[in-house]
Motif scaffolding. Structure first.
Motif, PDB file in Angstrom:
ATOM      1  N   GLU A  21       0.823  -1.216   0.000  1.00 50.51           N
ATOM      2  CA  GLU A  21       0.000   0.000   0.000  1.00 50.51           C
ATOM      3  C   GLU A  21       0.857   1.266   0.000  1.00 50.51           C
ATOM      4  OE1 GLU A  21      -3.798   2.052   2.268  1.00 50.51           O
ATOM      5  OE2 GLU A  21      -3.106   0.073   2.867  1.00 50.51           O
ATOM      6  N   ALA A  22       1.924   1.291   0.798  1.00 49.41           N
ATOM      7  CA  ALA A  22       2.765   2.500   0.869  1.00 49.41           C
ATOM      8  C   ALA A  22       3.396   2.803  -0.488  1.00 49.41           C
ATOM      9  CB  ALA A  22       3.841   2.322   1.936  1.00 49.41           C
ATOM     10  N   ASP A  23       3.866   1.763  -1.191  1.00 50.56           N
ATOM     11  CA  ASP A  23       4.465   1.967  -2.509  1.00 50.56           C
ATOM     12  C   ASP A  23       3.408   2.384  -3.528  1.00 50.56           C
ATOM     13  OD1 ASP A  23       7.055   1.193  -1.638  1.00 50.56           O
ATOM     14  OD2 ASP A  23       6.462  -0.905  -1.764  1.00 50.56           O
ATOM     15  N   ALA A  24       2.211   1.803  -3.423  1.00 50.70           N
ATOM     16  CA  ALA A  24       1.129   2.184  -4.329  1.00 50.70           C
ATOM     17  C   ALA A  24       0.763   3.655  -4.138  1.00 50.70           C
ATOM     18  CB  ALA A  24      -0.082   1.293  -4.094  1.00 50.70           C
ATOM     19  N   LEU A  25       0.737   4.100  -2.898  1.00 56.33           N
ATOM     20  CA  LEU A  25       0.470   5.516  -2.628  1.00 56.33           C
ATOM     21  C   LEU A  25       1.548   6.400  -3.228  1.00 56.33           C
ATOM     22  CD1 LEU A  25      -0.817   5.578   1.070  1.00 56.33           C
ATOM     23  CD2 LEU A  25      -2.005   6.482  -0.927  1.00 56.33           C
ATOM     24  N   VAL A  82      -6.105   3.685  -4.053  1.00 58.88           N
ATOM     25  CA  VAL A  82      -5.171   2.548  -4.025  1.00 58.88           C
ATOM     26  C   VAL A  82      -5.949   1.242  -3.918  1.00 58.88           C
ATOM     27  CG1 VAL A  82      -3.457   1.388  -2.580  1.00 58.88           C
ATOM     28  CG2 VAL A  82      -3.168   3.795  -3.156  1.00 58.88           C
ATOM     29  N   ARG A  83      -6.948   1.231  -3.030  1.00 57.94           N
ATOM     30  CA  ARG A  83      -7.779   0.021  -2.871  1.00 57.94           C
ATOM     31  C   ARG A  83      -8.527  -0.294  -4.164  1.00 57.94           C
ATOM     32  NH1 ARG A  83     -13.052   0.047  -1.962  1.00 57.94           N
ATOM     33  NH2 ARG A  83     -13.007   2.220  -1.220  1.00 57.94           N
ATOM     34  N   LEU A  84      -9.116   0.710  -4.786  1.00 55.06           N
ATOM     35  CA  LEU A  84      -9.916   0.480  -5.989  1.00 55.06           C
ATOM     36  C   LEU A  84      -9.056   0.064  -7.175  1.00 55.06           C
ATOM     37  CD1 LEU A  84     -12.334   3.491  -5.505  1.00 55.06           C
ATOM     38  CD2 LEU A  84     -12.972   1.072  -5.457  1.00 55.06           C
ATOM     39  N   CYS A  85      -7.793   0.472  -7.170  1.00 52.69           N
ATOM     40  CA  CYS A  85      -6.856   0.045  -8.225  1.00 52.69           C
ATOM     41  C   CYS A  85      -6.250  -1.312  -7.918  1.00 52.69           C
ATOM     42  CB  CYS A  85      -5.733   1.079  -8.388  1.00 52.69           C
ATOM     43  SG  CYS A  85      -6.273   2.632  -9.135  1.00 52.69           S
ATOM     44  N   GLY A  86      -6.575  -1.870  -6.774  1.00 49.71           N
ATOM     45  CA  GLY A  86      -6.019  -3.168  -6.408  1.00 49.71           C
ATOM     46  C   GLY A  86      -4.504  -3.149  -6.296  1.00 49.71           C
ATOM     47  N   ALA A  93      -2.918   0.288 -13.226  1.00 49.04           N
ATOM     48  CA  ALA A  93      -4.101   1.048 -12.824  1.00 49.04           C
ATOM     49  C   ALA A  93      -3.694   2.331 -12.095  1.00 49.04           C
ATOM     50  CB  ALA A  93      -4.996   0.184 -11.946  1.00 49.04           C
ATOM     51  N   LEU A  94      -2.700   2.229 -11.230  1.00 49.32           N
ATOM     52  CA  LEU A  94      -2.222   3.403 -10.507  1.00 49.32           C
ATOM     53  C   LEU A  94      -1.642   4.432 -11.469  1.00 49.32           C
ATOM     54  CD1 LEU A  94      -0.478   1.441  -7.625  1.00 49.32           C
ATOM     55  CD2 LEU A  94      -2.539   2.837  -7.371  1.00 49.32           C
TER      56      LEU A  94
END
Length: 856
Positions: free
Chosen positions: A355-359, A382-386, A391-392
Motif C-alpha cells: 500500500e505504501a508503494d502504491a500511494l 489505491v484500494r480500488l486500483c487493487g 491502474a495506478l
C-alpha cells in the motif's frame, strides 16, 4: 577599450556588461546562450547512456556546431591555438558518436557518415577505423589497396585501427590486438525506475551475478498478471546488469500479449534481428540453423538477452544460449511451465505493490499539502486500483495531466466504486494506458473452458474459493468439463491467484471477467449464471452445514442431501472451526449474493448454519445482520418451527451483544411460533425457546419470570427426551439459585445437570455446567474444587474454539488463582486472555496488560 565596453553595454545592457572598476571588463553571458557551452553540456549528458541513447544525445550536441570553423574571423596566433583545441574537442564528439552508432548498429547512418568524413579527412586513423568497420563488405582487393595507400601516406596504424583491420580481414584473435567488434546495445530507453521493487531487483541481481561468476547461464523468468510492472523491472534490472555483460545487450519485444492486431513475434524473425548484429552469422537461413548460429555466436561472448512479453515456451526456447556466461531475462504473463521443466530457471512472480508503494506511485507529483488533504481519497484509490501499477499509473496520469483536478478526487472515488465504471475510468488509449485492453490481451489467448471458468469465478462471490469449490463450479458447465485443466491454465496465466491452497481473482480481473467475458453463445448467459450461482451456494450450504453439525449436534435444518457438490466431513470441532476460518469470508459474500438475488433458501439457511461459528469467533455484528435478513426470508420460505429457530438465534446474538429487550421480543415470537405446532418437533422448539427466554429474563433481573420459563423448559425437555436441553435448563436454574445465594439448591441443580449432560457427547453444555459449579464452589469458599472445575471448563472451551466463553472463564479463573497465591499460573491464564482478546478485536487488552504488569 573603454569605448568598446561602453558600446557593448549600450547594446547588451548592464546585466550582461556591468560597470566594473578601472582596467577590468566583465561579460556575464547565460550559459544556455553560448553554443560551445551547450555543446559541452550535451556531450557530458551523453556519458553513461546506452549506445542508442548516446547516439541521439551526441547528435543533438553536434548540432551546436553550425559553423565547422570555430572562432572564424579571429586571425591572431592565440586564437589559432584555441581553434585547434576546439577542433580536437569537436572530433572527439564525432568519434564518440560514430562509436555509439557502431555499438547500436545504426548501419545505414554509419556508412553514409563515414563516407562523408573519409572524403573530408582521410588521413585520420579514427576515421579510417570506423570507415572499415562500417564497410566490412568491401571487396578484398579494394579494401587492401585502401589500407596500403593509407599506410604509405600516414605510417603504421595505431592499435585501434589495426584491430579494425584485423576484424574486417576476419583475423579476430591476433595476439596483443584490441578486439573491436560491434557491441550491440538494443535495450530501449525511457523506462522509469520501478517503485516498490528494489528488493526484487536486488535479489535478481544477486542470483544472476552468482550464476555468471560460476560460469553458468543465468536464465531469469519474471511473470505476473497484466499491468503488474514486469517489463519495467526487467528493463531496470538489465540496465543494472549491463556492465556485467561486456559483449552487449540483445533485446526483443515478443508481443505475446500485444493489443489490437499485432501478432506475437515469430522466433525466426527475432533471430534475424539478433544475428544481424553478430557477424558473420547474418546470412544463415532456417529456424534451426539460425538458433544454432545464435548459440555459436554466443558461445565465446558474454551477452545479456532481454525477451519481453513472451507468449509461451515455444516462442522463447530457440532464442536461448546453451551455456556459458550469458544472461537472459524473460517477462511473461504466463509462468511458462514447459520452459521451467526443460531449463534451470530463476523464477520470480510479481505481485501488486504494497500500500505504501502504491500511494507513492499515485502521489509522486502531488504537493505535500494535497497529499494530507486528500489522504483518505488517495487510500481509497489505491484500494480500488487493487495496488496494480498499471491502474495506478492511469489514475496518476489523470491527475497529473489536468484531466481531473485534485479537488475532484472524492468524486473519482465514487465513480470507481461502480465496477463497470471503474474499468472505463482506467482506460486511456490515447496514452496507451488501459487496464481493460491489457486484461483483454491476457484473456483472448485462453482456451474455451478456461474462459468459462474465469467468468464463473467472477460470478462466485469470492474473495477466494477452495479447490473443491472450484471443481464444483465446473459441474455447472455440464458433463465432460475438465475444470482441473482450465484452472491450471488460469493459474499459469496469472489470471487466478493461488495463496494457501485457495484460488481468487484480483478485483480488476473480476470486474473485467464479469463484464467483458462472454461465457457461452448468445442467449446462454442467464442460464449459465443461474446454474453457477446455484452451484456456489449449494456447495457453501452443505459444507458449512457439515461443520455446524459438529459444532451444534442438536440443531436440525431442512437442507436435504447434497446434490452434485463435494462436501467436507470434519471429524471434530477444531477441524470444523479451521475449515470455517478459511471459508468465512466467502460464505459471508455468498449470503450477500443470495440476499441480493432474493434466493430465500440460501438467504436463511446459510445464515443459520454459520451462526454457531460466529458466536464462537465473536463475529456478532455479522451474525446480527445475517439473521435479520434470515428472519424475514424464513417467514415466507420456512415452517413455523424453523422460523422460531431463526428468532432464537437472532435473540441469542442480541443476548451476547447485551440487547436484552430486543432478545426478549424475538424469544416471545419464537415461543408463539412453537406453540402453534403441537408435534414433538414443536414441543422441542418450545422448550428451547423457553430456555432462552429464561436465561434472558435472568439477565434483566426478572428472577421469577426466569424461573417459570426455565421450569416449563425443563418439563418439556424431559417429555421429549432431550438430555442436552434438560442439562441446559437445570444449569440455568442452578445459576439462578446461585444469584440468590442458595448454594445448596444451586449445587443440586448443577449435579442433576451434570448427570444429564454426561449421558450425551455434548462438550459445550458440559463446560457450561462445570463453569456454574465452579462459581458456586467458590462462593462456598471451596477454592480447590473451584480451581479444578475452572480448569476443566477452560480446556473444553478451548477445544471447542469458543473464544468468548474461554476468555470469560479464564479471566475469572486468573482472579481465583491470584487469591490462592498461584501467581505463575495466573500469569499464564492472563496471557492466554490477551491472545483471545486480540483475536476478537482487541477490546479490553489494556486492562489485562495492567493486571499482568502488577503480577510480574
Amino acid at each position: 577599450m573603454d569605448r568598446a565596453v561602453s558600446d557593448l553595454r549600450k547594446q547588451l545592457g548592464r546585466e550582461i556588461v556591468p560597470q566594473g572598476r578601472s582596467g577590468y571588463c566583465t561579460l556575464r553571458v547565460p550559459e544556455g546562450s553560448v553554443d560551445l557551452l551547450r555543446f559541452r553540456d550535451g556531450v557530458a549528458r551523453a556519458a553513461g547512456l546506452s549506445p542508442p541513447e548516446r547516439f541521439e544525445q551526441l547528435g543533438a550536441a553536434l548540432e551546436e556546431w553550425q559553423d565547422e570553423e570555430p572562432l572564424r574571423g579571429l586571425t591572431e596566433s592565440g586564437f589559432q591555438l584555441r581553434r585547434e583545441e576546439l577542433r580536437t574537442e569537436l572530433m572527439a564528439a564525432v568519434y564518440a558518436r560514430l562509436d555509439a552508432a557502431l555499438r547500436s548498429w545504426e548501419r545505414k547512418w554509419l556508412r553514409e557518415e563515414t563516407e562523408k568524413w573519409f572524403e573530408r579527412a582521410p588521413q585520420l586513423p579514427q576515421i579510417l577505423q570506423f570507415y572499415l568497420l562500417a564497410h566490412d563488405d568491401l571487396p578484398e582487393r579494394r579494401r587492401e589497396r585502401l589500407i596500403r595507400e593509407w599506410t604509405k601516406r600516414n605510417g603504421k596504424p595505431d592499435v585501434d585501427l589495426q584491430s579494425a583491420i584485423d576484424h574486417v580481414r576476419g583475423d579476430l584473435r591476433q595476439p596483443g590486438r584490441t578486439l573491436l567488434l560491434p557491441v550491440p546495445d538494443q535495450l530501449p530507453g525511457g523506462k522509469r525506475t520501478p517503485i516498490g521493487q528494489e528488493q526484487l531487483i536486488r535479489s535478481l541481481l544477486g542470483v544472476v551475478c552468482e550464476e555468471q561468476d560460476a560460469g553458468n547461464l543465468a536464465l531469469v523468468l519474471i511473470s505476473g498478471m497484466a499491468g503488474v510492472g514486469k517489463s519495467t523491472v526487467a528493463h531496470h534490472l538489465a540496465r543494472r546488469l549491463r556492465e556485467r555483460f561486456p559483449d552487449g545487450v540483445l533485446y526483443a519485444g515478443l508481443n505475446g500479449f500485444a493489443d489490437g492486431d499485432v501478432r506475437p513475434a515469430e522466433p525466426d524473425e527475432v533471430l534475424d534481428g539478433f544475428l544481424a548484429v553478430l557477424p558473420p552469422y547474418a546470412t544463415v537461413t532456417g529456424l534451426e540453423n539460425k538458433s544454432s548460429a545464435l548459440r555459436s555466436a554466443l558461445s565465446h561472448r558474454s551477452v545479456l538477452i532481454v525477451l519481453d512479453d513472451a507468449l509461451n515456451a515455444r516462442q522463447v526456447l530457440p532464442l536461448l544460449p546453451t551455456d556459458g556466461t550469458c544472461g537472459v531475462i524473460i517477462t511473461s504473463r504466463n509462468d511458462l511451465l514447459r520452459l521451467q521443466s526443460e531449463r534451470k530457471v530463476l523464477f520470480r512472480k510479481m505481485e501488486p505493490l504494497q500500500e505504501a508503494d502504491a500511494l507513492e506511485v499515485l502521489q509522486e507529483k502531488v504537493p505535500t499539502k494535497d497529499r494530507s488533504r486528500y489522504a483518505q481519497a488517495f487510500s481509497d484509490l489505491v484500494r480500488l486500483c487493487g495496488r496494480l501499477p498499471l491502474a495506478l499509473a492511469v489514475v496518476a496520469r489523470l491527475l497529473e495531466g489536468g484531466a481531473r483536478p485534485l479537488r475532484t478526487i472524492p468524486a473519482l472515488v465514487r465513480e470507481m466504486e461502480q465496477e463497470r465504471a471503474k474499468l472505463d475510468t482506467l482506460h486511456l488509449p490515447e496514452h496507451e494506458l488501459s487496464v481493460r485492453a491489457a486484461l483483454n490481451c491476457s484473456v483472448r489467448v485462453l482456451g474455451e473452458e478456461a474462459r468459462l471458468l474465469l467468468w464463473q469465478l467472477a460470478v462466485h462471490p469470492g474473495p477466494t474459493a477452495s479447490w473443491e469449490a472450484v471443481m464444483d463450479l465446473g459441474r455447472a458447465a455440464g458433463e465432460g468439463a475438465r475444470t482441473d485443466r482450465a484452472l491450471a491454465e488460469l493459474v499459469a496465466a496469472n489470471l487466478v491467484e493461488l495463496q494457501d491452497d485457495r484460488y481468487g481473482l484480483h478485483d480488476l480481473v473480476r470486474a473485467f471477467a464479469r463484464h467483458h467475458v462472454q461465457p457461452g453463445r448468445d442467449g446462454e448467459t442467464v442460464a449459465i449464471e443461474r446454474a453457477t450461482v446455484r452451484q456456489v451456494l449449494e456447495h457453501q450450504l452443505h459444507n458449512v452445514r457439515a461443520c455446524d453439525r459438529v459444532l451444534d449436534r442438536q440443531r436440525a435444518l431442512p437442507i436435504g442431501e447434497p446434490d452434485g457438490v463435494t462436501v467436507t466431513d470434519p471429524a471434530e470441532p477444531g477441524q470444523a472451526m479451521a475449515f470455517l476460518d478459511e471459508e468465512y469470508a466467502a460464505v459471508q459474500r455468498g449470503i450477500r449474493l443470495a440476499t441480493g438475488q432474493g434466493i430465500k433458501r440460501y438467504e436463511w439457511l446459510l445464515s443459520m448454519t454459520l451462526v454457531t461459528y460466529q458466536w464462537r469467533r465473536h463475529l456478532l455484528d455479522d451474525a446480527l445482520k445475517n439473521l435479520r435478513y434470515a428472519a424475514a426470508a424464513a417467514e415466507s420460505a420456512a415452517a413455523p418451527v424453523d422460523c422460531a429457530m431463526v428468532h432464537r438465534m437472532l435473540a441469542g446474538t442480541q443476548w451476547r451483544l447485551g440487547m436484552y429487550d430486543a432478545a426478549v421480543g424475538n424469544l416471545r415470537r419464537a415461543v408463539r411460533l412453537s406453540e402453534a405446532d403441537s408435534s414433538e418437533e414443536g414441543r422441542l422448539s418450545l422448550a428451547r425457546s423457553l430456555h432462552r427466554l429464561g436465561i434472558t429474563l435472568r439477565k434483566q433481573g426478572d428472577g421469577t419470570g426466569a424461573e417459570e420459563a426455565l421450569g416449563q423448559a425443563l418439563e418439556l425437555c424431559r417429555e421429549v427426551s432431550d438430555p442436552v436441553g434438560e442439562a441446559a435448563a437445570l444449569n440455568a436454574l442452578g445459576a439462578l439459585y446461585h444469584d440468590r445465594s442458595d448454594h445448596e439448591q444451586a449445587l443440586r441443580r448443577c449435579a442433576d445437570a451434570l448427570g444429564a449432560v454426561e449421558r450425551t457427547v455434548e462438550r459445550s453444555g458440559l463446560a457450561d455446567v462445570l463453569f456454574t459449579m465452579a462459581k458456586v464452589h467458590l462462593a462456598r469458599s471451596e477454592r480447590g474444587e473451584a480451581i479444578s472445575l475452572y480448569q476443566r471448563a477452560c480446556d473444553i472451551y478451548r477445544e471447542q474454539g469458543n473464544w468468548p466463553n474461554e476468555d470469560k472463564v479464564r479471566r475469572l479463573f486468573a482472579d481465583v488463582l491470584v487469591s490462592a497465591g498461584e501467581t505463575v499460573k495466573a500469569v499464564a491464564e492472563l496471557e492466554r486472555v490477551i491472545v483471545l482478546r486480540e483475536l476478537m478485536g482487541g477490546a479490553g487488552v489494556g486492562e489485562v496488560r495492567e493486571l499482568l504488569e502488577g503480577l510480574r
